[in-house]
Design an enzyme around this catalytic site. Structure first.
Site, PDB file in Angstrom:
ATOM      1  CB  CYS A   2      -1.039   0.127   1.222  1.00 49.32           C
ATOM      2  SG  CYS A   2      -1.920  -1.328   1.365  1.00 49.32           S
ATOM      3  CD1 TRP A  74      -0.214  -6.440  -2.878  1.00 47.32           C
ATOM      4  CD2 TRP A  74      -0.549  -6.682  -0.692  1.00 47.32           C
ATOM      5  NE1 TRP A  74       0.093  -7.789  -2.652  1.00 47.32           N
ATOM      6  CE2 TRP A  74       0.050  -8.038  -1.257  1.00 47.32           C
ATOM      7  CE3 TRP A  74      -0.907  -6.889   0.722  1.00 47.32           C
ATOM      8  CZ2 TRP A  74       0.160  -9.281  -0.539  1.00 47.32           C
ATOM      9  CZ3 TRP A  74      -0.497  -8.120   1.491  1.00 47.32           C
ATOM     10  CH2 TRP A  74       0.049  -9.478   0.847  1.00 47.32           C
ATOM     11  CG  ASN A 100       1.268   0.799   4.072  1.00 46.82           C
ATOM     12  OD1 ASN A 100       1.135  -0.448   4.025  1.00 46.82           O
ATOM     13  ND2 ASN A 100       2.494   1.103   4.329  1.00 46.82           N
ATOM     14  N   GLY A 101      -1.028  -0.962   6.363  1.00 44.21           N
ATOM     15  CA  GLY A 101      -0.517  -1.941   7.501  1.00 44.21           C
ATOM     16  C   GLY A 101      -1.937  -2.913   7.974  1.00 44.21           C
ATOM     17  CE  LYS A 497      13.182 -12.212  -9.091  1.00 44.62           C
ATOM     18  NZ  LYS A 497      14.041 -11.964  -7.916  1.00 44.62           N
ATOM     19  CD  GLU A 500       9.586 -12.587  -7.862  1.00 45.58           C
ATOM     20  OE1 GLU A 500       8.966 -11.719  -6.829  1.00 45.58           O
ATOM     21  OE2 GLU A 500      10.603 -12.557  -7.981  1.00 45.58           O
ATOM     22  CG  HIS A 516      17.658 -37.548  -2.248  1.00 44.49           C
ATOM     23  ND1 HIS A 516      18.119 -38.838  -1.640  1.00 44.49           N
ATOM     24  CD2 HIS A 516      18.946 -36.826  -2.307  1.00 44.49           C
ATOM     25  CE1 HIS A 516      19.396 -38.855  -1.503  1.00 44.49           C
ATOM     26  NE2 HIS A 516      19.954 -37.628  -2.179  1.00 44.49           N
TER      27      HIS A 516
HETATM   28  C1  F6R Z   1      11.125 -11.123  -5.322  1.00 39.13           C
HETATM   29  C2  F6R Z   1      11.222 -10.007  -4.170  1.00 39.13           C
HETATM   30  C3  F6R Z   1      10.917 -10.277  -2.806  1.00 39.13           C
HETATM   31  C4  F6R Z   1      11.963  -9.730  -2.156  1.00 39.13           C
HETATM   32  C5  F6R Z   1      11.470  -9.552  -0.375  1.00 39.13           C
HETATM   33  C6  F6R Z   1      12.070  -8.812   0.631  1.00 39.13           C
HETATM   34  O1  F6R Z   1      11.770 -10.763  -6.443  1.00 39.13           O
HETATM   35  O2  F6R Z   1      11.440  -9.188  -4.521  1.00 39.13           O
HETATM   36  O3  F6R Z   1      11.050 -11.891  -2.541  1.00 39.13           O
HETATM   37  O4  F6R Z   1      13.130  -9.958  -2.044  1.00 39.13           O
HETATM   38  O5  F6R Z   1      10.118  -9.089  -0.375  1.00 39.13           O
HETATM   39  O6  F6R Z   1      12.224  -7.662   0.318  1.00 39.13           O
HETATM   40  P1  F6R Z   1      13.560  -6.536   0.591  1.00 39.13           P
HETATM   41  O7  F6R Z   1      14.659  -7.052   0.107  1.00 39.13           O
HETATM   42  O8  F6R Z   1      12.990  -5.395   0.413  1.00 39.13           O
HETATM   43  O9  F6R Z   1      13.316  -6.825   2.317  1.00 39.13           O
END
Ligand code: F6R
Length: 620
Positions: A2, A74, A100-101, A497, A500, A516
């Site tokens: 958000c 979000w 936000n939260g 990657k 997502e 395994h």
């Molecule tokens: C994947 C991605 C997330 C972030 C994770 C941590 O592409 O971006 O998995 O790596 O949410 O985010 P940070 O690094 O901002 O704490």
């Protein structure tokens, strides 16, 4: 998660709010909304979907006002819908706010407010906060509070947040007090931009770029009371903290797409530069070691450390795994890599010689922040490896290392990963040279690191080959990613990657672990991506590759330039330059980023705004 914006000043607020929401859209894109105060009324426009859809309805049915708030959502509580979109109103419309939260005790509060006659129209937790502020206000006016006194409204917000359990960044407008904006935070970031006779509010600094050069980050439990000609910070106990005004360092260029179609692609191609930035000024050739300005730990303390805990989430956690291998190899210090979401509630034994590193691109990830605070509370030196200057984690850590990668806007993290790995390599070098690592070995690592930006430039030339491979496999519904030693975390990252941004099921495994269990998934429709550059156990990886081929599994190999052997065995090979084994993740991760990107494009997915995700995960 958000994004929040706000404006108070002489101009029409709409321009800043909508542009700010566009810039914050990476934080959530389920819906967007704005509220503008015009005299003694507040107009609201909100809509499911993207900020562009909100802009469209505002064009058709404009609202005006020089005080306003906005939100890009979000969804946590309540599905994405027009009615659940922020802003929300409290009472009979006398309070309008964005949040936000997560309000964890919202159902208890909602029941209580319902008994008092408040009617709920949404399925959100936020509506509770709106009604609660309205209720507190009503009660204090009943008890004789002065409706003309700003403090009456500040107190209504303050007594609301005292009753809320959970996290919040809140921006509140009052229908009957034109020109007043109150913002407060606990666990969700907020920053105020100071202009000339105007103030800007945002969840991070990006909307402020081009509008102001001076910013103030709010700390937890702080409330900002803003009008066009005043900005006061208050703590919950009524005291006024010293305001720390910082210079805004970002530029608009950092956030422009330039010649690229997507931020993700732009950020992948920025990596020669971002790695150079991460290295700049941090290599000491004479001593064959690394140096950091901001660790804030003297050499004695660093030498005493007998254990390191790296804590992070997602991609940053994968970078931590590479860091574990590097630090253990170079410095012989035991390292554990902990999911921050687990560490925050676990109580692993840690001696007073344990050092903690929180690894985070955004510096706002709720779990990483909570894990870091928990370790700090127990007295450990707690440092951050962070990209976002001024973020909560960067500010709260005892010291740390910035990545200097520039803003990462694509939701899928790419350049932050390689910068994190670069910084962790330097850290391993520093700790290693304080212990077992020899001068020649240190020199060798430095010269390899120095060559890395050029190696990355060469690696990026594989994009045409990657496009060819993507065309062949983009319809597959399952992928395996396999690698060993330094390339095992790369396999995990490659799989993350792909899933997502293209919504394909992908699993990363240590290549030998495959037999395994996961080998049962291998068939002619399931491609296996082998991250197999030359290394100590290259022949063993080849055996794993043969095992997949024997079961008719298509194999895509990431291999070193000139590896003819693998070219004969694999169905497709993407070549990368040969680099020292310890630094291989920096090159092998790049074709996997490009492969995920290209497959997502061919499947028609929105690579910069993948479904269900948000860039900065500020809820638990
Ligand atoms: C994947 C991605 C997330 C972030 C994770 C941590 O592409 O971006 O998995 O790596 O949410 O985010 P940070 O690094 O901002 O704490």
């Amino acid at each position: 998660m958000c994004g929040i914006v706000g404006y108070v000043g002489p101009k029409q607020a709409y321009g800043y709010l909508i542009e700010g929401l566009f810039r914050l859209e990476y934080r959530g894109y389920d819906s967007a909304g704005i509220a503008l105060q015009n005299g003694n009324q507040i107009g609201i426009r909100k809509k499911t979907g993207r900020v562009s859809q909100l802009a469209e309805i505002c064009k058709q049915d404009p609202i005006k006002g020089s005080t306003g708030i906005g939100h890009t959502r979000w969804a946590t509580h309540g599905e994405p819908s027009d009615v659940n979109s922020h802003p929300h109103t409290g009472g009979n419309g006398e309070v309008v706010l964005v949040h936000n939260g997560v309000i964890e005790n919202y159902s208890i509060l909602r029941d209580r407010l319902r008994e008092l006659g408040y009617v709920f129209h949404t399925a959100t937790d936020t509506e509770v906060a709106a009604h609660l502020v309205a209720h507190q206000l009503k009660e204090s006016l009943k008890q004789g509070a002065d409706p003309g006194d700003q403090q009456t409204y500040v107190r209504a917000v303050e007594s609301t947040i005292k009753q809320i359990k959970g996290t919040y960044g809140l921006a509140v407008l009052f229908r009957d007090v034109p020109g007043l904006l109150i913002a407060t935070r606990l666990g969700s970031p907020l920053v105020v931009g100071i202009g000339r006779g105007e103030y800007f509010l945002a969840s991070d600094a990006s909307p402020l770029v081009g509008n102001t050069e001076e910013i103030v980050y709010l700390n937890d439990h702080e409330t900002a009371v803003i009008t066009a000609n005043s900005f006061v910070l208050r703590r919950q106990d009524g005291t006024e903290p010293t305001m720390s005004i910082r210079a805004l360092e970002q530029t608009t260029q950092d956030t422009d797409l330039g010649e690229y179609e997507h931020y993700m692609l732009k950020e992948i191609f920025e990596q020669p530069q971002t790695i150079e930035n991460a290295l700049r000024g941090r290599m000491d050739d004479d001593e064959a070691t690394a140096k950091f300005g901001g660790l804030n730990l003297d050499p004695q303390t660093l030498r005493r450390i007998d254990r390191i805990v790296l804590t992070a989430c997602g991609t940053s956690w994968h970078a931590g795994l590479v860091g574990e291998y590097l630090i253990e190899e170079f410095a012989r210090i035991p390292v554990e890599v902990e999911y921050a979401s687990e560490l925050r509630y676990r109580n692993p034994p840690m001696s007073d010689r344990t050092m903690i590193f929180a690894i985070t691109q955004s510096g706002e990830t709720a779990d990483t922040l909570a894990a870091m605070r928990e370790c700090k509370r127990k007295g450990h030196p707690t440092l951050a490896i962070c990209n976002t200057v001024g973020s909560t984690i960067a500010r709260e850590a005892d010291g740390g290392i910035y990545l200097h990668a520039g803003p990462e806007i694509g939701v899928a993290s790419t350049k932050a990963f390689t910068s994190q790995v670069t910084v962790l390599t330097l850290l391993a070098l520093l700790l290693g040279r304080m212990r077992h690592l020899s001068h020649p070995e240190g020199k060798r690592i430095i010269s390899q690191l120095r060559a890395m930006p050029e190696k990355i430039r060469q690696t990026l030339k594989c994009f045409d080959k990657v496009k060819e491979v993507a065309r062949k496999y983009y319809t597959a519904e399952n992928f395996l990613y396999l690698g060993r030693l330094y390339n095992f975390p790369v396999a995990l990252e490659g799989a993350l990657k792909l899933k997502e941004i293209s919504y394909i099921h992908a699993e990363g495994y240590p290549a030998a672990e495959m037999k395994h269990g996961p080998i049962a998934l291998v068939d002619e429709n399931t491609p296996s991506v082998f991250v197999a550059p030359r290394c100590e156990i290259y022949p063993k990886v080849m055996s794993n590759l043969e095992e997949v081929k024997a079961r008719k599994g298509p194999v895509i190999a990431i291999a070193c330039d000139g590896d003819d052997k693998i070219a004969h065995l694999a169905d497709d090979v993407i070549f990368v330059p040969d680099v020292d084994e310890h630094l291989q993740p920096l090159v092998t991760s790049i074709p996997l980023q490009l492969l995920a990107y290209q497959i997502a494009i061919l499947r028609g997915c929105n690579v910069d705004r993948p479904r269900n995700l948000a860039k900065s995960v500020t809820v638990e």
